[in-house]
Write a protein that holds these residues in place. Sequence first.
Motif, PDB file in Angstrom:
ATOM      1  N   GLU A   1       0.833  -1.193   0.000  1.00 32.51           N
ATOM      2  CA  GLU A   1       0.000   0.000   0.000  1.00 32.51           C
ATOM      3  C   GLU A   1       0.876   1.255   0.000  1.00 32.51           C
ATOM      4  OE1 GLU A   1      -2.479  -0.456   3.460  1.00 32.51           O
ATOM      5  OE2 GLU A   1      -4.106  -1.310   2.255  1.00 32.51           O
ATOM      6  N   ILE A   2       0.334   2.317  -0.565  1.00 31.35           N
ATOM      7  CA  ILE A   2       1.050   3.592  -0.638  1.00 31.35           C
ATOM      8  C   ILE A   2       0.372   4.583   0.295  1.00 31.35           C
ATOM      9  CG2 ILE A   2       1.759   5.468  -2.161  1.00 31.35           C
ATOM     10  CD1 ILE A   2       1.422   3.552  -4.526  1.00 31.35           C
ATOM     11  N   ASP A   3       1.171   5.261   1.125  1.00 32.82           N
ATOM     12  CA  ASP A   3       0.608   6.303   1.977  1.00 32.82           C
ATOM     13  C   ASP A   3       1.200   7.655   1.580  1.00 32.82           C
ATOM     14  OD1 ASP A   3       3.185   6.194   2.936  1.00 32.82           O
ATOM     15  OD2 ASP A   3       2.652   5.347   4.888  1.00 32.82           O
ATOM     16  N   ILE A   4       0.841   8.676   2.317  1.00 31.86           N
ATOM     17  CA  ILE A   4       1.265  10.031   1.961  1.00 31.86           C
ATOM     18  C   ILE A   4       2.790  10.210   1.973  1.00 31.86           C
ATOM     19  CG2 ILE A   4       1.242  12.421   2.807  1.00 31.86           C
ATOM     20  CD1 ILE A   4      -1.742  12.092   3.344  1.00 31.86           C
TER      21      ILE A   4
ATOM     22  N   ALA B   1       6.646  17.786  -6.804  1.00 36.40           N
ATOM     23  CA  ALA B   1       7.425  16.983  -5.844  1.00 36.40           C
ATOM     24  C   ALA B   1       7.773  17.808  -4.612  1.00 36.40           C
ATOM     25  CB  ALA B   1       8.699  16.456  -6.513  1.00 36.40           C
ATOM     26  N   GLU B   2       8.094  19.085  -4.827  1.00 41.13           N
ATOM     27  CA  GLU B   2       8.444  19.957  -3.699  1.00 41.13           C
ATOM     28  C   GLU B   2       7.237  20.186  -2.784  1.00 41.13           C
ATOM     29  OE1 GLU B   2       9.947  23.347  -5.743  1.00 41.13           O
ATOM     30  OE2 GLU B   2      11.967  22.513  -6.017  1.00 41.13           O
ATOM     31  N   ILE B   3       6.075  20.430  -3.354  1.00 41.30           N
ATOM     32  CA  ILE B   3       4.899  20.655  -2.522  1.00 41.30           C
ATOM     33  C   ILE B   3       4.444  19.359  -1.859  1.00 41.30           C
ATOM     34  CG2 ILE B   3       3.088  20.283  -4.244  1.00 41.30           C
ATOM     35  CD1 ILE B   3       3.216  23.121  -1.654  1.00 41.30           C
ATOM     36  N   ALA B   4       4.667  18.235  -2.543  1.00 45.75           N
ATOM     37  CA  ALA B   4       4.322  16.939  -1.950  1.00 45.75           C
ATOM     38  C   ALA B   4       5.108  16.706  -0.664  1.00 45.75           C
ATOM     39  CB  ALA B   4       4.591  15.813  -2.951  1.00 45.75           C
TER      40      ALA B   4
ATOM     41  N   GLN C   1      -1.419  16.977   8.069  1.00 44.50           N
ATOM     42  CA  GLN C   1      -2.626  16.342   8.606  1.00 44.50           C
ATOM     43  C   GLN C   1      -3.788  16.374   7.609  1.00 44.50           C
ATOM     44  OE1 GLN C   1      -2.473  14.762  11.641  1.00 44.50           O
ATOM     45  NE2 GLN C   1      -0.317  15.333  11.521  1.00 44.50           N
ATOM     46  N   MET C   2      -3.498  16.030   6.372  1.00 41.25           N
ATOM     47  CA  MET C   2      -4.533  16.007   5.335  1.00 41.25           C
ATOM     48  C   MET C   2      -4.966  14.578   5.062  1.00 41.25           C
ATOM     49  SD  MET C   2      -3.021  18.597   2.437  1.00 41.25           S
ATOM     50  CE  MET C   2      -2.837  20.351   2.732  1.00 41.25           C
ATOM     51  N   THR C   3      -6.184  14.438   4.578  1.00 43.32           N
ATOM     52  CA  THR C   3      -6.592  13.139   4.050  1.00 43.32           C
ATOM     53  C   THR C   3      -5.916  12.954   2.695  1.00 43.32           C
ATOM     54  OG1 THR C   3      -8.540  14.119   3.001  1.00 43.32           O
ATOM     55  CG2 THR C   3      -8.825  13.174   5.220  1.00 43.32           C
ATOM     56  N   LEU C   4      -5.841  11.720   2.239  1.00 41.68           N
ATOM     57  CA  LEU C   4      -5.117  11.412   1.003  1.00 41.68           C
ATOM     58  C   LEU C   4      -5.694  12.162  -0.200  1.00 41.68           C
ATOM     59  CD1 LEU C   4      -2.898   9.662  -0.316  1.00 41.68           C
ATOM     60  CD2 LEU C   4      -4.635   7.902  -0.674  1.00 41.68           C
ATOM     61  N   ASP C   5      -7.018  12.226  -0.307  1.00 40.36           N
ATOM     62  CA  ASP C   5      -7.614  12.896  -1.469  1.00 40.36           C
ATOM     63  C   ASP C   5      -7.313  14.389  -1.466  1.00 40.36           C
ATOM     64  OD1 ASP C   5      -9.208  13.029   0.813  1.00 40.36           O
ATOM     65  OD2 ASP C   5     -11.018  13.429  -0.346  1.00 40.36           O
ATOM     66  N   VAL C   6      -7.352  15.021  -0.289  1.00 41.16           N
ATOM     67  CA  VAL C   6      -7.038  16.447  -0.198  1.00 41.16           C
ATOM     68  C   VAL C   6      -5.557  16.679  -0.494  1.00 41.16           C
ATOM     69  CG1 VAL C   6      -6.942  18.447   1.346  1.00 41.16           C
ATOM     70  CG2 VAL C   6      -8.895  16.887   1.425  1.00 41.16           C
ATOM     71  N   TYR C   7      -4.720  15.795  -0.017  1.00 41.80           N
ATOM     72  CA  TYR C   7      -3.264  15.881  -0.262  1.00 41.80           C
ATOM     73  C   TYR C   7      -2.974  15.865  -1.760  1.00 41.80           C
ATOM     74  CZ  TYR C   7       1.659  14.301  -0.211  1.00 41.80           C
ATOM     75  OH  TYR C   7       3.010  14.150  -0.405  1.00 41.80           O
ATOM     76  N   ILE C   8      -3.537  14.898  -2.462  1.00 41.76           N
ATOM     77  CA  ILE C   8      -3.285  14.782  -3.902  1.00 41.76           C
ATOM     78  C   ILE C   8      -3.877  15.971  -4.653  1.00 41.76           C
ATOM     79  CG2 ILE C   8      -3.818  13.415  -5.962  1.00 41.76           C
ATOM     80  CD1 ILE C   8      -3.571  10.912  -4.237  1.00 41.76           C
ATOM     81  N   LYS C   9      -5.048  16.426  -4.231  1.00 39.03           N
ATOM     82  CA  LYS C   9      -5.665  17.591  -4.885  1.00 39.03           C
ATOM     83  C   LYS C   9      -4.792  18.821  -4.723  1.00 39.03           C
ATOM     84  CE  LYS C   9      -9.301  19.612  -6.847  1.00 39.03           C
ATOM     85  NZ  LYS C   9      -8.916  21.023  -6.811  1.00 39.03           N
ATOM     86  N   ASN C  10      -4.181  18.994  -3.559  1.00 40.10           N
ATOM     87  CA  ASN C  10      -3.285  20.138  -3.335  1.00 40.10           C
ATOM     88  C   ASN C  10      -2.046  20.070  -4.229  1.00 40.10           C
ATOM     89  OD1 ASN C  10      -3.728  22.218  -0.885  1.00 40.10           O
ATOM     90  ND2 ASN C  10      -4.845  20.324  -0.465  1.00 40.10           N
ATOM     91  N   ILE C  11      -1.525  18.872  -4.411  1.00 31.50           N
ATOM     92  CA  ILE C  11      -0.352  18.698  -5.285  1.00 31.50           C
ATOM     93  C   ILE C  11      -0.700  19.108  -6.709  1.00 31.50           C
ATOM     94  CG2 ILE C  11       1.206  16.995  -6.309  1.00 31.50           C
ATOM     95  CD1 ILE C  11       1.036  15.431  -3.672  1.00 31.50           C
TER      96      ILE C  11
ATOM     97  N   GLY D   1      -6.820  13.175 -14.205  1.00 33.16           N
ATOM     98  CA  GLY D   1      -7.594  11.967 -14.469  1.00 33.16           C
ATOM     99  C   GLY D   1      -7.406  10.923 -13.392  1.00 33.16           C
ATOM    100  N   ALA D   2      -6.164  10.810 -12.882  1.00 34.05           N
ATOM    101  CA  ALA D   2      -5.888   9.855 -11.804  1.00 34.05           C
ATOM    102  C   ALA D   2      -6.656  10.243 -10.540  1.00 34.05           C
ATOM    103  CB  ALA D   2      -4.390   9.803 -11.518  1.00 34.05           C
ATOM    104  N   TYR D   3      -6.721  11.538 -10.269  1.00 29.60           N
ATOM    105  CA  TYR D   3      -7.482  12.006  -9.096  1.00 29.60           C
ATOM    106  C   TYR D   3      -8.969  11.669  -9.257  1.00 29.60           C
ATOM    107  CZ  TYR D   3      -9.671  15.136  -5.737  1.00 29.60           C
ATOM    108  OH  TYR D   3     -10.432  15.647  -4.714  1.00 29.60           O
ATOM    109  N   ASP D   4      -9.492  11.843 -10.467  1.00 23.24           N
ATOM    110  CA  ASP D   4     -10.893  11.479 -10.718  1.00 23.24           C
ATOM    111  C   ASP D   4     -11.112   9.996 -10.444  1.00 23.24           C
ATOM    112  OD1 ASP D   4     -11.483  14.061 -11.461  1.00 23.24           O
ATOM    113  OD2 ASP D   4     -11.294  13.695 -13.620  1.00 23.24           O
ATOM    114  N   GLY D   5     -10.117   9.169 -10.818  1.00 18.56           N
ATOM    115  CA  GLY D   5     -10.212   7.742 -10.540  1.00 18.56           C
ATOM    116  C   GLY D   5     -10.208   7.453  -9.054  1.00 18.56           C
ATOM    117  N   LEU D   6      -9.392   8.211  -8.323  1.00 21.34           N
ATOM    118  CA  LEU D   6      -9.350   8.068  -6.865  1.00 21.34           C
ATOM    119  C   LEU D   6     -10.713   8.377  -6.254  1.00 21.34           C
ATOM    120  CD1 LEU D   6      -7.565   7.773  -4.235  1.00 21.34           C
ATOM    121  CD2 LEU D   6      -7.274  10.267  -4.360  1.00 21.34           C
ATOM    122  N   MET D   7     -11.403   9.355  -6.862  1.00 22.85           N
ATOM    123  CA  MET D   7     -12.702   9.783  -6.329  1.00 22.85           C
ATOM    124  C   MET D   7     -13.868   8.964  -6.871  1.00 22.85           C
ATOM    125  SD  MET D   7     -11.557  11.948  -4.289  1.00 22.85           S
ATOM    126  CE  MET D   7     -13.104  12.564  -3.646  1.00 22.85           C
TER     127      MET D   7
END
Length: 557
Positions: free
Chosen positions: A104-107, A141-144, A151-161, A198-204
Amino acid sequence: MAENTIDASLLAHMFLTGAQNLDAKKDWINELNVFPVPDGDTGTNMTMTIMSAVHMVQDIDSMNMKDLAKAISSGSLRGARGNSGVILSQLFRGFTKVVKGSDEIDIPMIADACEKAVETAYKAVIKPKEGTILTVAKGMAEIARKLVDAQMTLDVYIKNIIDYGNEVLAKTPDMLPVLKEAGVVDSGGQGLITILEGAYDGLMGKEVDPDLGKAKDENADRKEAPEEKEPEKPRFIYSAEFIINSEKSLPQAQIDELRTFLVTNGEQVVIIPDARELKVHVHTNEPGQILSKALTLGRLTCISIDNLLVEHHEKLIKNPSKAARDQADELLRRTTPAKPVGFIEVCAGDGFEEIFRGLGADYIIKGGQTMNPSTEDVLDAIDQVNAENIFLFPNNKNIIMAARQAQDLVREKNIIVIPSKTIPQGITALLGYDPAQNVESNQTAMMDAIANVRTAEVTYAIRDTTIDNVEIHQGDIMAVGDDGILSVGKDIEDTSLASVEKMMSDDAELISIYFGKEFSEENANRLAQKITEKFPDVDVEVNNGGQPVYYCILSVE
């Protein structure tokens, strides 16, 4: 979204929805390219690159992170086309290196993988340029990394990136003036953002089109196998090749007279001037007359005359199935000792293919400006050439990275990439090969040779834009040079002549015109006459390139 990790199945789903989004928007991304030329572009190259990986992902039997990472990395690496496609494949390669060992992949791992992706991609580019896909990837990569402890959820984290990536993308015109002048953002960076959105849409929860990546294969399945045709009987009986050696350089008028004689008495005529030599190839029914005419120009060497009817007869009695021929060819390669040196050229156009084969090329990869071959195409070509050392000529600046990527993947042969950016450079480099010299000396000589070739490619504009303070309107004729637009006009010949004037220098010795499918030999000869009148002290030659899209390709040496 409840889960804060991504398993293999979800990552595969996100990868496929990312590819789906890119495929849907590839034409829009193509329109972001600075030069308004009618050829293969960034969106197309990135889509074909990712689709190669899509097919491998879809073929995984039991989904796990290790196999998924291998499919994404290997599929994109081998399917990479164009500079944007190669960089994309390297981003995938770096990302999957980090995640392949986990279930599994985490933040924190996403941050690590993004950094590794950028590191890998930058290493693959000899001279990284900011304001491109690399800059966008680096910003994300820098913002990631900065957001790991937010303390973000995974979906919010990826959306911010992704949101930050869009901010960096919007600034690319400020980093590259040519983007600002054309009023566009970097097309490669936009392609990367499109995949991630598109990957984010798949996550959602967005679904994958069940036909993604399959339409082309299904169409191929519906096609009947082409009927094996009997080889056509040649119109001319003999294939003649020879070299005319002269004590001094032959005047262009004598070369033109010889060309007219050969065309009148044969076909598939190729004449390659080289200092005080003329390399000649022609199919004819009267080889004696051809040789007699050639003798009036100088001494003949390396004479070779083959009977094409004998070859035709052998094809008729040795015409097994394609599968059997392929098997025989493979057996022949395995049992035949490798020769010391081989040559692979990339080009589009029957005329260019004929020229390269006449100069000794072992294999021609069909493609170039209108369709960049993939790394896999280059690897297949290398496999076909039974040689210890292979010189590889990309002949296009957008193919060099794919060629070098293939070079890195080959272990059993020594691949030498000569970074030729145009077909005329590839021709000049191959002409300069000296079998008496070693590989290293020839490599140096070829690199020196391509540095002395200036090229202009003449085509039409597909949209309005401004480049280098030059207004270009849809339908205008453009001559695109090594470093940008050389001339723009309404007439092919006038625009071509203006581009030659821009490329000329005091030490210029030869101007070559290679006419394409949409520009007749008559037009090319008329252009040659205008160039000769303008530059009477420089030799001018005309050759059939047969290339699509580009009316003519001009070179000055």
